[in-house]
Write a protein that holds these residues in place. Sequence first.
Motif, PDB file in Angstrom:
ATOM      1  N   TYR A  61      -4.323  -9.044  -1.871  1.00 35.14           N
ATOM      2  CA  TYR A  61      -4.073  -8.702  -3.268  1.00 35.14           C
ATOM      3  C   TYR A  61      -3.339  -7.368  -3.414  1.00 35.14           C
ATOM      4  CZ  TYR A  61      -6.402 -12.876  -4.718  1.00 35.14           C
ATOM      5  OH  TYR A  61      -6.708 -14.199  -4.901  1.00 35.14           O
ATOM      6  N   VAL A  62      -3.589  -6.409  -2.521  1.00 32.02           N
ATOM      7  CA  VAL A  62      -2.867  -5.139  -2.553  1.00 32.02           C
ATOM      8  C   VAL A  62      -1.468  -5.317  -1.958  1.00 32.02           C
ATOM      9  CG1 VAL A  62      -2.797  -2.799  -1.599  1.00 32.02           C
ATOM     10  CG2 VAL A  62      -4.927  -3.684  -2.556  1.00 32.02           C
ATOM     11  N   GLY A  63      -1.401  -5.918  -0.770  1.00 30.65           N
ATOM     12  CA  GLY A  63      -0.133  -6.021  -0.053  1.00 30.65           C
ATOM     13  C   GLY A  63       0.860  -6.982  -0.659  1.00 30.65           C
ATOM     14  N   VAL A  64       0.387  -8.096  -1.206  1.00 26.38           N
ATOM     15  CA  VAL A  64       1.287  -9.115  -1.743  1.00 26.38           C
ATOM     16  C   VAL A  64       1.514  -8.946  -3.245  1.00 26.38           C
ATOM     17  CG1 VAL A  64       1.619 -11.600  -2.085  1.00 26.38           C
ATOM     18  CG2 VAL A  64       0.703 -10.763   0.087  1.00 26.38           C
ATOM     19  N   LEU A  65       0.444  -8.661  -3.996  1.00 26.34           N
ATOM     20  CA  LEU A  65       0.569  -8.594  -5.453  1.00 26.34           C
ATOM     21  C   LEU A  65       0.551  -7.178  -6.018  1.00 26.34           C
ATOM     22  CD1 LEU A  65      -1.609 -11.652  -6.532  1.00 26.34           C
ATOM     23  CD2 LEU A  65       0.868 -11.529  -6.178  1.00 26.34           C
ATOM     24  N   GLY A  66       0.410  -6.181  -5.151  1.00 25.67           N
ATOM     25  CA  GLY A  66       0.464  -4.801  -5.624  1.00 25.67           C
ATOM     26  C   GLY A  66      -0.759  -4.333  -6.387  1.00 25.67           C
ATOM     27  N   ILE A 116      -4.263  -5.390 -11.548  1.00 27.35           N
ATOM     28  CA  ILE A 116      -2.952  -5.945 -11.237  1.00 27.35           C
ATOM     29  C   ILE A 116      -2.195  -5.966 -12.556  1.00 27.35           C
ATOM     30  CG2 ILE A 116      -1.690  -7.938 -10.335  1.00 27.35           C
ATOM     31  CD1 ILE A 116      -4.316  -8.726  -8.863  1.00 27.35           C
ATOM     32  N   GLY A 117      -1.270  -5.023 -12.710  1.00 31.49           N
ATOM     33  CA  GLY A 117      -0.588  -4.884 -13.993  1.00 31.49           C
ATOM     34  C   GLY A 117      -1.615  -4.555 -15.064  1.00 31.49           C
ATOM     35  N   GLY A 118      -1.653  -5.358 -16.123  1.00 31.01           N
ATOM     36  CA  GLY A 118      -2.615  -5.142 -17.201  1.00 31.01           C
ATOM     37  C   GLY A 118      -3.874  -5.969 -17.048  1.00 31.01           C
ATOM     38  N   SER A 119      -4.067  -6.599 -15.905  1.00 34.69           N
ATOM     39  CA  SER A 119      -5.220  -7.481 -15.678  1.00 34.69           C
ATOM     40  C   SER A 119      -6.150  -6.917 -14.622  1.00 34.69           C
ATOM     41  CB  SER A 119      -4.740  -8.866 -15.205  1.00 34.69           C
ATOM     42  OG  SER A 119      -3.853  -9.438 -16.135  1.00 34.69           O
ATOM     43  N   GLU A 120      -7.358  -7.452 -14.604  1.00 34.65           N
ATOM     44  CA  GLU A 120      -8.322  -7.071 -13.579  1.00 34.65           C
ATOM     45  C   GLU A 120      -8.842  -8.314 -12.870  1.00 34.65           C
ATOM     46  OE1 GLU A 120     -10.811  -3.228 -14.658  1.00 34.65           O
ATOM     47  OE2 GLU A 120     -11.019  -4.797 -16.177  1.00 34.65           O
ATOM     48  N   LEU A 121      -9.219  -8.137 -11.609  1.00 28.77           N
ATOM     49  CA  LEU A 121      -9.791  -9.195 -10.798  1.00 28.77           C
ATOM     50  C   LEU A 121     -10.916  -8.594  -9.975  1.00 28.77           C
ATOM     51  CD1 LEU A 121      -9.623 -12.123  -9.629  1.00 28.77           C
ATOM     52  CD2 LEU A 121      -8.101 -11.160  -7.878  1.00 28.77           C
ATOM     53  N   GLY A 122     -12.071  -9.244  -9.989  1.00 28.51           N
ATOM     54  CA  GLY A 122     -13.176  -8.822  -9.145  1.00 28.51           C
ATOM     55  C   GLY A 122     -13.203  -9.679  -7.889  1.00 28.51           C
ATOM     56  N   ILE A 123     -13.490  -9.064  -6.756  1.00 30.15           N
ATOM     57  CA  ILE A 123     -13.694  -9.814  -5.522  1.00 30.15           C
ATOM     58  C   ILE A 123     -14.998  -9.346  -4.896  1.00 30.15           C
ATOM     59  CG2 ILE A 123     -11.283 -10.434  -5.064  1.00 30.15           C
ATOM     60  CD1 ILE A 123     -11.093  -8.115  -3.127  1.00 30.15           C
ATOM     61  N   GLY A 124     -15.832 -10.304  -4.558  1.00 31.22           N
ATOM     62  CA  GLY A 124     -17.136  -9.986  -3.997  1.00 31.22           C
ATOM     63  C   GLY A 124     -17.379 -10.732  -2.702  1.00 31.22           C
ATOM     64  N   TYR A 125     -17.958 -10.050  -1.751  1.00 33.67           N
ATOM     65  CA  TYR A 125     -18.267 -10.612  -0.451  1.00 33.67           C
ATOM     66  C   TYR A 125     -19.390 -11.644  -0.581  1.00 33.67           C
ATOM     67  CZ  TYR A 125     -19.924 -10.784   4.368  1.00 33.67           C
ATOM     68  OH  TYR A 125     -20.319 -11.208   5.600  1.00 33.67           O
ATOM     69  N   VAL A 126     -19.227 -12.774   0.089  1.00 36.89           N
ATOM     70  CA  VAL A 126     -20.247 -13.819   0.081  1.00 36.89           C
ATOM     71  C   VAL A 126     -21.451 -13.303   0.871  1.00 36.89           C
ATOM     72  CG1 VAL A 126     -20.818 -16.170   0.792  1.00 36.89           C
ATOM     73  CG2 VAL A 126     -18.528 -15.656  -0.057  1.00 36.89           C
ATOM     74  N   ARG A 176     -10.969 -25.273  -7.521  1.00 38.45           N
ATOM     75  CA  ARG A 176     -11.899 -24.748  -8.512  1.00 38.45           C
ATOM     76  C   ARG A 176     -11.274 -23.720  -9.443  1.00 38.45           C
ATOM     77  NH1 ARG A 176     -17.792 -25.251  -7.340  1.00 38.45           N
ATOM     78  NH2 ARG A 176     -17.631 -23.955  -9.159  1.00 38.45           N
ATOM     79  N   ILE A 177     -10.256 -23.019  -8.958  1.00 36.39           N
ATOM     80  CA  ILE A 177      -9.617 -21.992  -9.780  1.00 36.39           C
ATOM     81  C   ILE A 177      -8.169 -21.855  -9.339  1.00 36.39           C
ATOM     82  CG2 ILE A 177     -10.251 -20.069  -8.253  1.00 36.39           C
ATOM     83  CD1 ILE A 177     -10.618 -18.374 -10.839  1.00 36.39           C
ATOM     84  N   GLU A 178      -7.343 -21.477 -10.274  1.00 35.72           N
ATOM     85  CA  GLU A 178      -5.934 -21.198  -9.982  1.00 35.72           C
ATOM     86  C   GLU A 178      -5.605 -19.894 -10.681  1.00 35.72           C
ATOM     87  OE1 GLU A 178      -1.803 -23.132 -11.532  1.00 35.72           O
ATOM     88  OE2 GLU A 178      -3.250 -24.502 -10.627  1.00 35.72           O
ATOM     89  N   LEU A 179      -5.101 -18.929  -9.929  1.00 35.22           N
ATOM     90  CA  LEU A 179      -4.713 -17.659 -10.508  1.00 35.22           C
ATOM     91  C   LEU A 179      -3.216 -17.674 -10.799  1.00 35.22           C
ATOM     92  CD1 LEU A 179      -6.662 -15.261  -8.134  1.00 35.22           C
ATOM     93  CD2 LEU A 179      -7.294 -15.953 -10.449  1.00 35.22           C
ATOM     94  N   TYR A 180      -2.840 -17.224 -11.978  1.00 35.56           N
ATOM     95  CA  TYR A 180      -1.439 -17.093 -12.361  1.00 35.56           C
ATOM     96  C   TYR A 180      -1.065 -15.640 -12.148  1.00 35.56           C
ATOM     97  CZ  TYR A 180       2.649 -16.867 -15.449  1.00 35.56           C
ATOM     98  OH  TYR A 180       3.901 -16.680 -15.972  1.00 35.56           O
ATOM     99  N   ALA A 181      -0.058 -15.400 -11.308  1.00 33.16           N
ATOM    100  CA  ALA A 181       0.401 -14.036 -11.054  1.00 33.16           C
ATOM    101  C   ALA A 181       1.835 -13.911 -11.535  1.00 33.16           C
ATOM    102  CB  ALA A 181       0.308 -13.711  -9.571  1.00 33.16           C
TER     103      ALA A 181
END
Length: 130
Positions: free
Chosen positions: A23-28, A47-57, A74-79
């Motif tokens: 997410y950092v390297g590809v989408l900034g 990411i721009g004006g959006s936020e995304l949470g990522i949590g370890y399983v 289950r999910i599709e993210l639009y970037a």
Amino acid sequence: MPAAQRLLPMLSVADLDEALAFYVGVLGAQETSRFPEKDPVYLTLRIGGSELGIGYVTGHTLHGEAQRPAGGHRIELYAGVEDVDATTEAARAAGAPVLVEPVDQAWGERIAYVKDPDGNLVMLAAPLAR
């Protein structure tokens, strides 16, 4: 009727460092918070004006539902990106599978589909030049 004030998608990931690198390297993305501070199990990214949470399983959840295995789509993210072709190549270089090569769409966008390290679909999209 009460209205939500904020919607923050949160993804469960098998490898927090690998997801962060994607997410950092590809989408900034920029990391805005982590918990706990040392050896985090959860990060929030901007990411721009959006936020995304990522949590370890972790195997332990507050809601009691299993985090894995998640079956199917289950999910599709639009970037929204500036350059779909360049971002697709950055994703490929980072080891992300490219499912759909960049292609112009009738609705006025150029898109591509890649998968993040946990197999989540990410649509890369940019408006077509007029």
